[in-house]
Design a protein around this motif. Sequence first.
Motif, PDB file in Angstrom:
ATOM      1  N   VAL A  12       0.863  -1.178   0.000  1.00 61.00           N
ATOM      2  CA  VAL A  12       0.000   0.000   0.000  1.00 61.00           C
ATOM      3  C   VAL A  12       0.899   1.228   0.000  1.00 61.00           C
ATOM      4  O   VAL A  12       1.642   1.464   0.949  1.00 61.00           O
ATOM      5  N   ALA A  13       0.834   1.993  -1.078  1.00 64.21           N
ATOM      6  CA  ALA A  13       1.672   3.183  -1.199  1.00 64.21           C
ATOM      7  C   ALA A  13       1.023   4.390  -0.532  1.00 64.21           C
ATOM      8  O   ALA A  13       1.705   5.259  -0.005  1.00 64.21           O
ATOM      9  N   GLU A  14      -0.300   4.435  -0.566  1.00 64.46           N
ATOM     10  CA  GLU A  14      -1.011   5.582  -0.003  1.00 64.46           C
ATOM     11  C   GLU A  14      -2.424   5.153   0.356  1.00 64.46           C
ATOM     12  O   GLU A  14      -3.044   4.371  -0.348  1.00 64.46           O
ATOM     13  N   ARG A  15      -2.922   5.698   1.450  1.00 65.58           N
ATOM     14  CA  ARG A  15      -4.286   5.395   1.915  1.00 65.58           C
ATOM     15  C   ARG A  15      -4.910   6.707   2.373  1.00 65.58           C
ATOM     16  O   ARG A  15      -4.308   7.437   3.152  1.00 65.58           O
ATOM     17  N   VAL A  16      -6.122   6.992   1.881  1.00 67.33           N
ATOM     18  CA  VAL A  16      -6.776   8.266   2.152  1.00 67.33           C
ATOM     19  C   VAL A  16      -8.225   8.020   2.531  1.00 67.33           C
ATOM     20  O   VAL A  16      -8.907   7.205   1.919  1.00 67.33           O
ATOM     21  N   GLN A  17      -8.689   8.743   3.527  1.00 67.67           N
ATOM     22  CA  GLN A  17     -10.097   8.705   3.891  1.00 67.67           C
ATOM     23  C   GLN A  17     -10.688  10.059   3.527  1.00 67.67           C
ATOM     24  O   GLN A  17     -10.311  11.083   4.094  1.00 67.67           O
ATOM     25  N   ALA A  18     -11.602  10.061   2.563  1.00 70.07           N
ATOM     26  CA  ALA A  18     -12.161  11.307   2.051  1.00 70.07           C
ATOM     27  C   ALA A  18     -13.499  11.625   2.714  1.00 70.07           C
ATOM     28  O   ALA A  18     -14.293  10.737   3.010  1.00 70.07           O
ATOM     29  N   GLU A  19     -13.724  12.885   2.940  1.00 67.39           N
ATOM     30  CA  GLU A  19     -14.991  13.384   3.491  1.00 67.39           C
ATOM     31  C   GLU A  19     -16.082  13.200   2.430  1.00 67.39           C
ATOM     32  O   GLU A  19     -15.890  13.556   1.270  1.00 67.39           O
ATOM     33  N   PRO A  20     -17.243  12.623   2.785  1.00 67.56           N
ATOM     34  CA  PRO A  20     -18.311  12.424   1.799  1.00 67.56           C
ATOM     35  C   PRO A  20     -18.718  13.744   1.147  1.00 67.56           C
ATOM     36  O   PRO A  20     -18.864  14.761   1.810  1.00 67.56           O
ATOM     37  N   GLY A  21     -18.845  13.697  -0.175  1.00 65.99           N
ATOM     38  CA  GLY A  21     -19.277  14.872  -0.924  1.00 65.99           C
ATOM     39  C   GLY A  21     -18.178  15.884  -1.198  1.00 65.99           C
ATOM     40  O   GLY A  21     -18.422  16.901  -1.849  1.00 65.99           O
ATOM     41  N   SER A  22     -16.959  15.618  -0.746  1.00 65.98           N
ATOM     42  CA  SER A  22     -15.864  16.573  -0.929  1.00 65.98           C
ATOM     43  C   SER A  22     -15.273  16.466  -2.336  1.00 65.98           C
ATOM     44  O   SER A  22     -15.468  15.474  -3.044  1.00 65.98           O
ATOM     45  N   ASP A  23     -14.533  17.499  -2.712  1.00 64.65           N
ATOM     46  CA  ASP A  23     -13.811  17.474  -3.986  1.00 64.65           C
ATOM     47  C   ASP A  23     -12.803  16.337  -3.995  1.00 64.65           C
ATOM     48  O   ASP A  23     -12.574  15.705  -5.030  1.00 64.65           O
ATOM     49  N   GLU A  24     -12.188  16.081  -2.860  1.00 68.92           N
ATOM     50  CA  GLU A  24     -11.207  15.001  -2.753  1.00 68.92           C
ATOM     51  C   GLU A  24     -11.870  13.654  -3.025  1.00 68.92           C
ATOM     52  O   GLU A  24     -11.309  12.804  -3.720  1.00 68.92           O
ATOM     53  N   GLU A  25     -13.070  13.443  -2.505  1.00 66.93           N
ATOM     54  CA  GLU A  25     -13.770  12.185  -2.758  1.00 66.93           C
ATOM     55  C   GLU A  25     -14.081  12.040  -4.242  1.00 66.93           C
ATOM     56  O   GLU A  25     -13.894  10.967  -4.824  1.00 66.93           O
ATOM     57  N   ALA A  26     -14.507  13.121  -4.883  1.00 69.47           N
ATOM     58  CA  ALA A  26     -14.809  13.085  -6.315  1.00 69.47           C
ATOM     59  C   ALA A  26     -13.548  12.758  -7.114  1.00 69.47           C
ATOM     60  O   ALA A  26     -13.577  11.954  -8.058  1.00 69.47           O
ATOM     61  N   ARG A  27     -12.421  13.368  -6.737  1.00 64.99           N
ATOM     62  CA  ARG A  27     -11.149  13.109  -7.424  1.00 64.99           C
ATOM     63  C   ARG A  27     -10.744  11.646  -7.272  1.00 64.99           C
ATOM     64  O   ARG A  27     -10.358  10.981  -8.236  1.00 64.99           O
ATOM     65  N   LEU A  28     -10.887  11.117  -6.067  1.00 69.57           N
ATOM     66  CA  LEU A  28     -10.513   9.729  -5.822  1.00 69.57           C
ATOM     67  C   LEU A  28     -11.437   8.757  -6.551  1.00 69.57           C
ATOM     68  O   LEU A  28     -10.992   7.727  -7.050  1.00 69.57           O
ATOM     69  N   GLU A  29     -12.708   9.076  -6.630  1.00 66.60           N
ATOM     70  CA  GLU A  29     -13.651   8.227  -7.372  1.00 66.60           C
ATOM     71  C   GLU A  29     -13.261   8.155  -8.846  1.00 66.60           C
ATOM     72  O   GLU A  29     -13.339   7.091  -9.465  1.00 66.60           O
ATOM     73  N   ARG A  30     -12.824   9.294  -9.402  1.00 67.02           N
ATOM     74  CA  ARG A  30     -12.370   9.297 -10.805  1.00 67.02           C
ATOM     75  C   ARG A  30     -11.132   8.411 -10.955  1.00 67.02           C
ATOM     76  O   ARG A  30     -10.992   7.693 -11.947  1.00 67.02           O
ATOM     77  N   LEU A  31     -10.239   8.461  -9.972  1.00 60.86           N
ATOM     78  CA  LEU A  31      -9.047   7.624 -10.022  1.00 60.86           C
ATOM     79  C   LEU A  31      -9.396   6.143  -9.911  1.00 60.86           C
ATOM     80  O   LEU A  31      -8.775   5.304 -10.560  1.00 60.86           O
ATOM     81  N   VAL A  32     -10.389   5.810  -9.090  1.00 64.51           N
ATOM     82  CA  VAL A  32     -10.823   4.417  -8.958  1.00 64.51           C
ATOM     83  C   VAL A  32     -11.353   3.903 -10.299  1.00 64.51           C
ATOM     84  O   VAL A  32     -11.087   2.773 -10.703  1.00 64.51           O
ATOM     85  N   GLU A  33     -12.094   4.771 -11.003  1.00 70.12           N
ATOM     86  CA  GLU A  33     -12.648   4.373 -12.306  1.00 70.12           C
ATOM     87  C   GLU A  33     -11.550   4.137 -13.345  1.00 70.12           C
ATOM     88  O   GLU A  33     -11.723   3.322 -14.247  1.00 70.12           O
ATOM     89  N   ASP A  34     -10.426   4.833 -13.218  1.00 71.31           N
ATOM     90  CA  ASP A  34      -9.287   4.655 -14.116  1.00 71.31           C
ATOM     91  C   ASP A  34      -8.446   3.500 -13.577  1.00 71.31           C
ATOM     92  O   ASP A  34      -7.619   3.688 -12.688  1.00 71.31           O
ATOM     93  N   THR A  35      -8.653   2.320 -14.103  1.00 73.51           N
ATOM     94  CA  THR A  35      -8.006   1.129 -13.545  1.00 73.51           C
ATOM     95  C   THR A  35      -6.486   1.177 -13.630  1.00 73.51           C
ATOM     96  O   THR A  35      -5.810   0.470 -12.896  1.00 73.51           O
TER      97      THR A  35
END
Length: 99
Positions: A12-35
Motif C-alpha cells: 500500500v503506497a497511499e491510503r486516504v479517507q475522504a470526506e463524503p461529498g468533498s472534492d477530494e472524494e470526487a477526485r478519488l472516485e475518478r481515479l478508482v474508475e481509471d483502472t
Amino acid sequence: MGVYQRGAGAHVAERVQAEPGSDEEARLERLVEDTSSGWRRVDDEAAEGGGDGSGDAPKQPAKSASQAAWVEWAVSQGADRDAVKDAKRDDLIAQYGKE
C-alpha cells in the motif's frame, strides 16, 4: 467516509479517507474508475468480501510510507485529523510510530 488506497499487490503506497461529498472524494472516485491509476476503494472491497475482512486494527505504515499514510495512521491512533494533516512525516513517525 470512503477509504481509498493505491498500491500494487499487498504493498500500500497511499491510503486516504475522504470526506463524503468533498472534492477530494470526487477526485478519488475518478481515479478508482481509471483502472491504470492503482487506486481502489477499500470499504467496497470489504463489503464485497475482498481484503482480509478480519476487522483487525490497521497496521502501522513503514517508515518509508507517504506522509498521507502516516496521517491516516495517526488518526487511527486517536489524533485529530486537522491537528496532524500538515505535520511532517518524521514528526508523525516520532509521535505515533511503534517499534
